[in-house]
Design a protein around this motif. Sequence first.
Motif, PDB file in Angstrom:
ATOM      1  N   ALA A  27     -10.547   3.690   1.488  1.00 32.38           N
ATOM      2  CA  ALA A  27     -10.123   5.378   0.631  1.00 32.38           C
ATOM      3  C   ALA A  27      -8.790   4.952  -0.112  1.00 32.38           C
ATOM      4  O   ALA A  27      -8.263   5.148  -1.004  1.00 32.38           O
ATOM      5  CB  ALA A  27     -10.511   5.866   1.620  1.00 32.38           C
ATOM      6  N   LEU A  28      -8.236   3.992   0.972  1.00 34.34           N
ATOM      7  CA  LEU A  28      -6.628   3.957   0.518  1.00 34.34           C
ATOM      8  C   LEU A  28      -6.315   3.062  -0.238  1.00 34.34           C
ATOM      9  O   LEU A  28      -5.347   3.296  -0.971  1.00 34.34           O
ATOM     10  CB  LEU A  28      -5.777   3.946   2.019  1.00 34.34           C
ATOM     11  N   MET A  76       0.840  -1.493   0.047  1.00 32.78           N
ATOM     12  CA  MET A  76       0.230   0.420   0.111  1.00 32.78           C
ATOM     13  C   MET A  76       1.295   1.449   0.462  1.00 32.78           C
ATOM     14  O   MET A  76       2.255   1.131   0.665  1.00 32.78           O
ATOM     15  CB  MET A  76      -0.906   0.280   0.616  1.00 32.78           C
ATOM     16  N   MET A  77       0.603   2.216  -0.921  1.00 35.44           N
ATOM     17  CA  MET A  77       0.788   3.904  -1.037  1.00 35.44           C
ATOM     18  C   MET A  77       1.503   4.123   0.704  1.00 35.44           C
ATOM     19  O   MET A  77       0.339   4.372   1.520  1.00 35.44           O
ATOM     20  CB  MET A  77       0.464   4.311  -1.519  1.00 35.44           C
ATOM     21  N   PRO A  78       1.936   5.102   0.660  1.00 40.25           N
ATOM     22  CA  PRO A  78       2.273   5.836   2.214  1.00 40.25           C
ATOM     23  C   PRO A  78       1.752   6.689   1.858  1.00 40.25           C
ATOM     24  O   PRO A  78       0.793   7.679   0.616  1.00 40.25           O
ATOM     25  CB  PRO A  78       4.264   6.542   2.930  1.00 40.25           C
ATOM     26  N   LYS A 121     -19.790  14.766  -9.861  1.00 42.72           N
ATOM     27  CA  LYS A 121     -19.745  13.851 -10.206  1.00 42.72           C
ATOM     28  C   LYS A 121     -17.617  13.736 -10.028  1.00 42.72           C
ATOM     29  O   LYS A 121     -16.838  14.939  -9.963  1.00 42.72           O
ATOM     30  CB  LYS A 121     -19.302  13.752 -11.944  1.00 42.72           C
ATOM     31  N   GLY A 122     -17.004  12.746 -10.130  1.00 45.88           N
ATOM     32  CA  GLY A 122     -15.554  12.461  -9.940  1.00 45.88           C
ATOM     33  C   GLY A 122     -14.922  12.517  -7.950  1.00 45.88           C
ATOM     34  O   GLY A 122     -13.804  12.428  -8.087  1.00 45.88           O
ATOM     35  N   VAL A 123     -16.382  12.837  -7.645  1.00 47.73           N
ATOM     36  CA  VAL A 123     -15.822  12.543  -6.527  1.00 47.73           C
ATOM     37  C   VAL A 123     -15.633  10.849  -5.854  1.00 47.73           C
ATOM     38  O   VAL A 123     -17.359  10.793  -6.310  1.00 47.73           O
ATOM     39  CB  VAL A 123     -16.986  13.619  -5.321  1.00 47.73           C
ATOM     40  N   PHE A 124     -15.106  10.114  -4.811  1.00 46.68           N
ATOM     41  CA  PHE A 124     -14.832   8.821  -4.858  1.00 46.68           C
ATOM     42  C   PHE A 124     -15.593   8.813  -3.918  1.00 46.68           C
ATOM     43  O   PHE A 124     -15.300  10.295  -2.585  1.00 46.68           O
ATOM     44  CB  PHE A 124     -13.468   8.183  -4.415  1.00 46.68           C
ATOM     45  N   CYS A 125     -16.582   7.259  -3.252  1.00 43.65           N
ATOM     46  CA  CYS A 125     -16.896   8.035  -1.522  1.00 43.65           C
ATOM     47  C   CYS A 125     -15.952   5.978  -1.040  1.00 43.65           C
ATOM     48  O   CYS A 125     -16.065   5.528  -1.896  1.00 43.65           O
ATOM     49  CB  CYS A 125     -18.126   8.157  -1.474  1.00 43.65           C
ATOM     50  N   ALA A 126     -15.811   5.764   0.112  1.00 47.52           N
ATOM     51  CA  ALA A 126     -14.838   4.921   0.512  1.00 47.52           C
ATOM     52  C   ALA A 126     -16.327   4.589   2.117  1.00 47.52           C
ATOM     53  O   ALA A 126     -16.017   6.307   2.421  1.00 47.52           O
ATOM     54  CB  ALA A 126     -14.287   4.982   0.874  1.00 47.52           C
TER      55      ALA A 126
END
Length: 177
Positions: free
Chosen positions: A95-96, A1-3, A84-89
């Motif tokens: 989210a990560l 996973m990305m820092p 539009k374009g917004v992500f939700c988690a």
Amino acid sequence: MMPFAIIVAMDQDRGIGREARLPWHLKGDLRHFYETTKTTRDRDKRNVVIMGRRTWDSIPAPFRPLPDRINVVITANKSLEFPKGVFCASRLADALALTQKQILEGMVESVYVIGGAQIYQQAIQHPQCRKIYLTQILNSFDCDTFFPVFTDRFQQESVSPKRVEGNLAYFFAEYVR
Ligand SMILES: NC(=O)c1ccc[n+]([C@@H]2O[C@H](COP(=O)([O-])OP(=O)(O)OC[C@H]3O[C@@H](n4cnc5c(N)ncnc54)[C@H](OP(=O)(O)O)[C@@H]3O)[C@@H](O)[C@H]2O)c1
């Protein structure tokens, strides 16, 4: 996973908010937030900003989503709709993970967790949280929302000269794990 990194502005008491908003207005800090979260070395990539649903709500509608960045909002409410374009988690981990999924593959340079308190609390415990960009305001604001204790896990790497804006004094600091 990305820092990933945290970016936060806090007062002398670790306060970060009052009545669901920022208790101060600091132009220099808004500029610092914009430049830190927006700037990429690679012009073809973008940074991700991850925030809690209450922080999303606290941004005035004309200013959201935060431009030139990939916005991710964390909420347990599956029926909320975002522009539009917004992500939700539904969790910080999701989210990560999203930043590495096919839909964003190769597009993301850096990931910033931008608050609020609930999300910071979860982020600071995450092993991939490597850095904190802190704006330390040298005043008190009687806040109702706080950043967690972090100096047990993070050490100061750099600090800027003190700045004064109106009757507020502040500086920028960077902490690393
Ligand atoms: N000074 C700063 O740098 C700074 C930065 C950002 C925010 N703030 C301030 O902080 C305050 C907001 O902070 P906050 O702690 O109240 O709210 P927050 O962290 O922004 O958002 C909380 C919301 O996130 C969602 N959430 C959190 N953890 C979750 C989980 N594990 N699973 C699913 N959803 C989860 C929930 O949304 P749902 O209720 O929709 O499920 C929850 O109500 C405001 O005053 C704001 O101005 C300050």
